[in-house]
Design a protein around this motif. Sequence first.
Motif, PDB file in Angstrom:
ATOM      1  N   GLN A   1       0.807  -1.343   0.112  1.00 22.93           N
ATOM      2  CA  GLN A   1      -0.044   0.141  -0.052  1.00 22.93           C
ATOM      3  C   GLN A   1       0.982   1.067   0.213  1.00 22.93           C
ATOM      4  O   GLN A   1       1.846   1.111   0.529  1.00 22.93           O
TER       5      GLN A   1
ATOM      6  N   ASP B   1       2.287   4.506   1.317  1.00 25.97           N
ATOM      7  CA  ASP B   1       2.487   5.115   2.663  1.00 25.97           C
ATOM      8  C   ASP B   1       2.370   6.606   2.603  1.00 25.97           C
ATOM      9  O   ASP B   1       2.230   7.390   3.563  1.00 25.97           O
TER      10      ASP B   1
ATOM     11  N   THR C   1       7.746  -2.498   4.768  1.00 28.72           N
ATOM     12  CA  THR C   1       7.103  -3.936   4.260  1.00 28.72           C
ATOM     13  C   THR C   1       6.630  -4.798   5.186  1.00 28.72           C
ATOM     14  O   THR C   1       5.505  -5.200   4.969  1.00 28.72           O
TER      15      THR C   1
ATOM     16  N   ARG D   1      14.838  -7.165  14.814  1.00 28.12           N
ATOM     17  CA  ARG D   1      16.051  -6.612  15.290  1.00 28.12           C
ATOM     18  C   ARG D   1      15.928  -5.168  15.724  1.00 28.12           C
ATOM     19  O   ARG D   1      16.377  -4.850  17.156  1.00 28.12           O
ATOM     20  N   THR D   2      15.191  -4.268  15.149  1.00 27.07           N
ATOM     21  CA  THR D   2      14.839  -3.096  15.523  1.00 27.07           C
ATOM     22  C   THR D   2      13.455  -2.613  15.254  1.00 27.07           C
ATOM     23  O   THR D   2      12.917  -2.927  14.016  1.00 27.07           O
TER      24      THR D   2
ATOM     25  N   LYS E   1      14.556   6.439  11.065  1.00 25.04           N
ATOM     26  CA  LYS E   1      14.265   5.160  10.047  1.00 25.04           C
ATOM     27  C   LYS E   1      13.201   5.850   9.748  1.00 25.04           C
ATOM     28  O   LYS E   1      12.415   6.765   9.851  1.00 25.04           O
TER      29      LYS E   1
ATOM     30  N   TYR F   1      19.430   2.298   6.780  1.00 27.77           N
ATOM     31  CA  TYR F   1      19.890   2.482   5.374  1.00 27.77           C
ATOM     32  C   TYR F   1      19.883   3.927   5.340  1.00 27.77           C
ATOM     33  O   TYR F   1      20.591   4.542   4.341  1.00 27.77           O
TER      34      TYR F   1
HETATM   35  P1  NDP Z   1      13.945  -2.095   5.333  1.00 28.17           P
HETATM   36  O1  NDP Z   1      15.428  -2.082   5.153  1.00 28.17           O
HETATM   37  O2  NDP Z   1      13.381  -0.943   5.809  1.00 28.17           O
HETATM   38  O3  NDP Z   1      13.808  -3.154   6.577  1.00 28.17           O
HETATM   39  C1  NDP Z   1      14.568  -4.314   6.521  1.00 28.17           C
HETATM   40  C2  NDP Z   1      14.438  -5.161   7.688  1.00 28.17           C
HETATM   41  O4  NDP Z   1      15.170  -6.301   8.100  1.00 28.17           O
HETATM   42  C3  NDP Z   1      14.664  -4.080   9.046  1.00 28.17           C
HETATM   43  O5  NDP Z   1      13.732  -4.375  10.090  1.00 28.17           O
HETATM   44  C4  NDP Z   1      16.044  -4.858   9.366  1.00 28.17           C
HETATM   45  O6  NDP Z   1      16.298  -4.554  10.810  1.00 28.17           O
HETATM   46  C5  NDP Z   1      15.623  -6.514   9.178  1.00 28.17           C
HETATM   47  N1  NDP Z   1      17.074  -7.128   9.318  1.00 28.17           N
HETATM   48  C6  NDP Z   1      18.250  -6.966   8.440  1.00 28.17           C
HETATM   49  N2  NDP Z   1      19.022  -7.918   8.777  1.00 28.17           N
HETATM   50  C7  NDP Z   1      18.438  -8.763   9.704  1.00 28.17           C
HETATM   51  C8  NDP Z   1      18.728  -9.773  10.498  1.00 28.17           C
HETATM   52  N3  NDP Z   1      20.053 -10.184  10.411  1.00 28.17           N
HETATM   53  N4  NDP Z   1      18.049 -10.046  11.444  1.00 28.17           N
HETATM   54  C9  NDP Z   1      16.992  -9.960  11.670  1.00 28.17           C
HETATM   55  N5  NDP Z   1      16.343  -8.665  11.080  1.00 28.17           N
HETATM   56  C10 NDP Z   1      17.213  -8.025  10.202  1.00 28.17           C
HETATM   57  O7  NDP Z   1      13.125  -2.857   4.128  1.00 28.17           O
HETATM   58  P2  NDP Z   1      11.603  -2.747   3.811  1.00 28.17           P
HETATM   59  O8  NDP Z   1      11.387  -3.535   2.851  1.00 28.17           O
HETATM   60  O9  NDP Z   1      10.962  -3.055   5.083  1.00 28.17           O
HETATM   61  O10 NDP Z   1      11.454  -1.225   3.331  1.00 28.17           O
HETATM   62  C11 NDP Z   1      12.128  -0.487   2.778  1.00 28.17           C
HETATM   63  C12 NDP Z   1      11.829   0.629   2.215  1.00 28.17           C
HETATM   64  O11 NDP Z   1      10.740   0.490   0.965  1.00 28.17           O
HETATM   65  C13 NDP Z   1      11.011   1.563   3.023  1.00 28.17           C
HETATM   66  O12 NDP Z   1      11.911   2.179   3.875  1.00 28.17           O
HETATM   67  C14 NDP Z   1      10.295   2.596   2.288  1.00 28.17           C
HETATM   68  O13 NDP Z   1      11.085   3.412   1.878  1.00 28.17           O
HETATM   69  C15 NDP Z   1       9.978   1.789   0.997  1.00 28.17           C
HETATM   70  N6  NDP Z   1       8.413   0.953   1.326  1.00 28.17           N
HETATM   71  C16 NDP Z   1       7.614   1.967   0.947  1.00 28.17           C
HETATM   72  C17 NDP Z   1       6.328   1.585   0.930  1.00 28.17           C
HETATM   73  C18 NDP Z   1       5.426   2.671   0.616  1.00 28.17           C
HETATM   74  O14 NDP Z   1       4.038   2.205   1.097  1.00 28.17           O
HETATM   75  N7  NDP Z   1       5.645   3.588  -0.197  1.00 28.17           N
HETATM   76  C19 NDP Z   1       5.788   0.265   1.689  1.00 28.17           C
HETATM   77  C20 NDP Z   1       6.911  -0.485   2.065  1.00 28.17           C
HETATM   78  C21 NDP Z   1       8.195  -0.138   1.835  1.00 28.17           C
HETATM   79  P3  NDP Z   1      17.084  -3.262  11.619  1.00 28.17           P
HETATM   80  O15 NDP Z   1      15.889  -2.164  11.229  1.00 28.17           O
HETATM   81  O16 NDP Z   1      17.529  -3.662  12.668  1.00 28.17           O
HETATM   82  O17 NDP Z   1      18.169  -2.863  10.182  1.00 28.17           O
END
Ligand code: NDP
Length: 606
Positions: A115, A117, A255, A275-276, A393, A562
């Motif tokens: 969806q 955001d 996501t 993780r976070t 974040k 990131y």
């Molecule tokens: P993210 O990079 O935001 O999230 C990745 C997740 O994986 C984080 O929670 C991270 O934890 C976790 N992770 C990574 N390594 C590990 C590990 N070894 N063990 C456990 N957890 C781990 O990816 P998303 O796909 O969620 O989102 C990416 C971007 O896409 C968003 O920031 C946004 O900009 C975009 N997006 C936009 C949407 C929209 O509606 N327009 C909808 C969805 C996404 P940690 O936080 O600790 O690194």
Amino acid sequence: MATKTHAETAATGFDKTALRRKYAEERAKRIRPDGNDQYRRLEGKFAAYAEDPHMPVKPREPVRDHVTFAFIGGGFAGLVTGARLAERGIDDVRIIEKGGDFGGTWYWNRYPGAQCDTASMIYMPLLEETGHMPSEKYAHGPEILEHCQRIGRQYDLYQKALFQTEVTELKWDEANHRWIIRTNRGDEFTAQFLSMGTGPLHVAKLPGIEGIETFAGKSMHTSRWNYDYTGGDPAGAPMDGLADKRVAIIGTGATAVQCVPHLANAAKELFVFQRTPSSVDRRDNRPIDPEWFNAIATPGWQKRWLENFTANQAAGPGAQEDLVQDGWTDIARRLRARIFALPPEQMNPEGIMAAFEDADFEKMEEIRGRTDELVDDEATAQALKAWYRQLCKRPCFHDAYLAAFNTPGTHLIDTGGQGVERITETGIVVNSQEYPVDCIIYASGFEVGSDYTDRAGYDVTGRDGIKLSKYWAKGMRSKHGIHVHGFPNMFIVQPTQGANLISNIPHNLTESGETIAEVVAHAVEQDISEVEVTKEAEDDWVKLLLSGQGLMIGAQDCTPGYYNNEGQEPGPKAKLAVGHPAGAMAYFKYIQGWRESGAFEGLEFR
Ligand code: NDP
């Protein structure tokens, strides 16, 4: 939270010293020496995870011809640029796209619950031109994908498009004033003008967890959702394939926040490995009322809405009635209220930064309060609280995510900031405990921070053989984030070095598309063969960018992610990943004037 000092709590009602300490402690748990190297691409033994689950590759003959304009990327950037060119009578346009259709991120990301955001009225481009009324304040993925196809049809962009095709080489042909384009499908054609809009988050990544390759069950990345396995569809049909499955999802970013509620409903058991925690504010989605829409959709409405949203992001004066009214504009509204309440003697940079911090503490305390309100189990509620500033974040907004942890069979496995320890043939290990699962879903995001050409998958060879990777080795250099010296007739569509508006990326793309169409139309009308930004104009623009305050997001004292190069010193390149020093609205006003003047100051037409 002990040790409150009276002065620190009196003004705001919360203990700022304790909060700062808690933020620092939580950050320290997550900092790791390997930074971005902790991730891996969907390559080698993970290549199967990268395959397109939506469409088998269709055989076709290679293309060998010439077009006026070639665009790399069939997402919003390519579509809006193609549309603006078509409006100016330039219809000899070829979009090259690795997916099987238009849509970009919306082609790939069809996970359940996907969806936008940002409010549809401003997020979905060309609503006014296509006459489409979004069905909801925050439209779902299938509607956005359909809208991309609508734009493609309306502006006749399908005719010359090459789908399921990846560019392998781009080379400037000096003698013939055109670009030579080669692809992985054996195409070799030329284009007078070339543009690239490959998106900021298009290379999926996996966490480099020990044992990841040994898992014998089903694995998928969220951007390659496999409905053959899960059952259901992107429109929300029940995923009955998961009814007898123990499912793991790794990651709790934007996501995961959207797909966890659907998984919680469908799976026999769901394990969410965190993780976070994300900050998850309320979404408050609702259908758009056609009567209301017809009343507001008077000529020029979408530009008015776009500008209103952008103006309402600014911290300073100039904000108007807030048309969108959501979590994004709320951040700035609170900040403005605090700044304007400052006594004159505190109206200085320190006073403003303190007001910013107070507004943030207030907002984050509210968001943390939501978990207590919505999550039944106290320990789970506590573990879901985000301990960092909201823009450290990507802020998330969802009305069902937190409550999903009340679903029987849904478990939050908090890793205390350490991440998953190990993956085995049968499951996931955290704190030496194994959680056996049938399926692992990686909501682990996309590559950020690598070089543009690395992510694009090709390099660009400009005038005198200069490579874009080399030209940008010390950071991006451009005018407006669009024109690059040494690369004639080439245009880039992305936010950096322009407005850099992160809360509504499509606004950046629409403005760039408009600007490029104006420049190209001028060149075509005047029968000009080359357009290039002068070195001096590019240098001046970079100097202007560097005169600003830099990024407001991704501070080094933030929790890693990131936005801040995983908490590691980003080096000099990051200084150039900025926008206009006077802010997004100022840039949009400036660029409109620049293109409408017809002088195209800084460009050389030959
Ligand atoms: P993210 O990079 O935001 O999230 C990745 C997740 O994986 C984080 O929670 C991270 O934890 C976790 N992770 C990574 N390594 C590990 C590990 N070894 N063990 C456990 N957890 C781990 O990816 P998303 O796909 O969620 O989102 C990416 C971007 O896409 C968003 O920031 C946004 O900009 C975009 N997006 C936009 C949407 C929209 O509606 N327009 C909808 C969805 C996404 P940690 O936080 O600790 O690194």
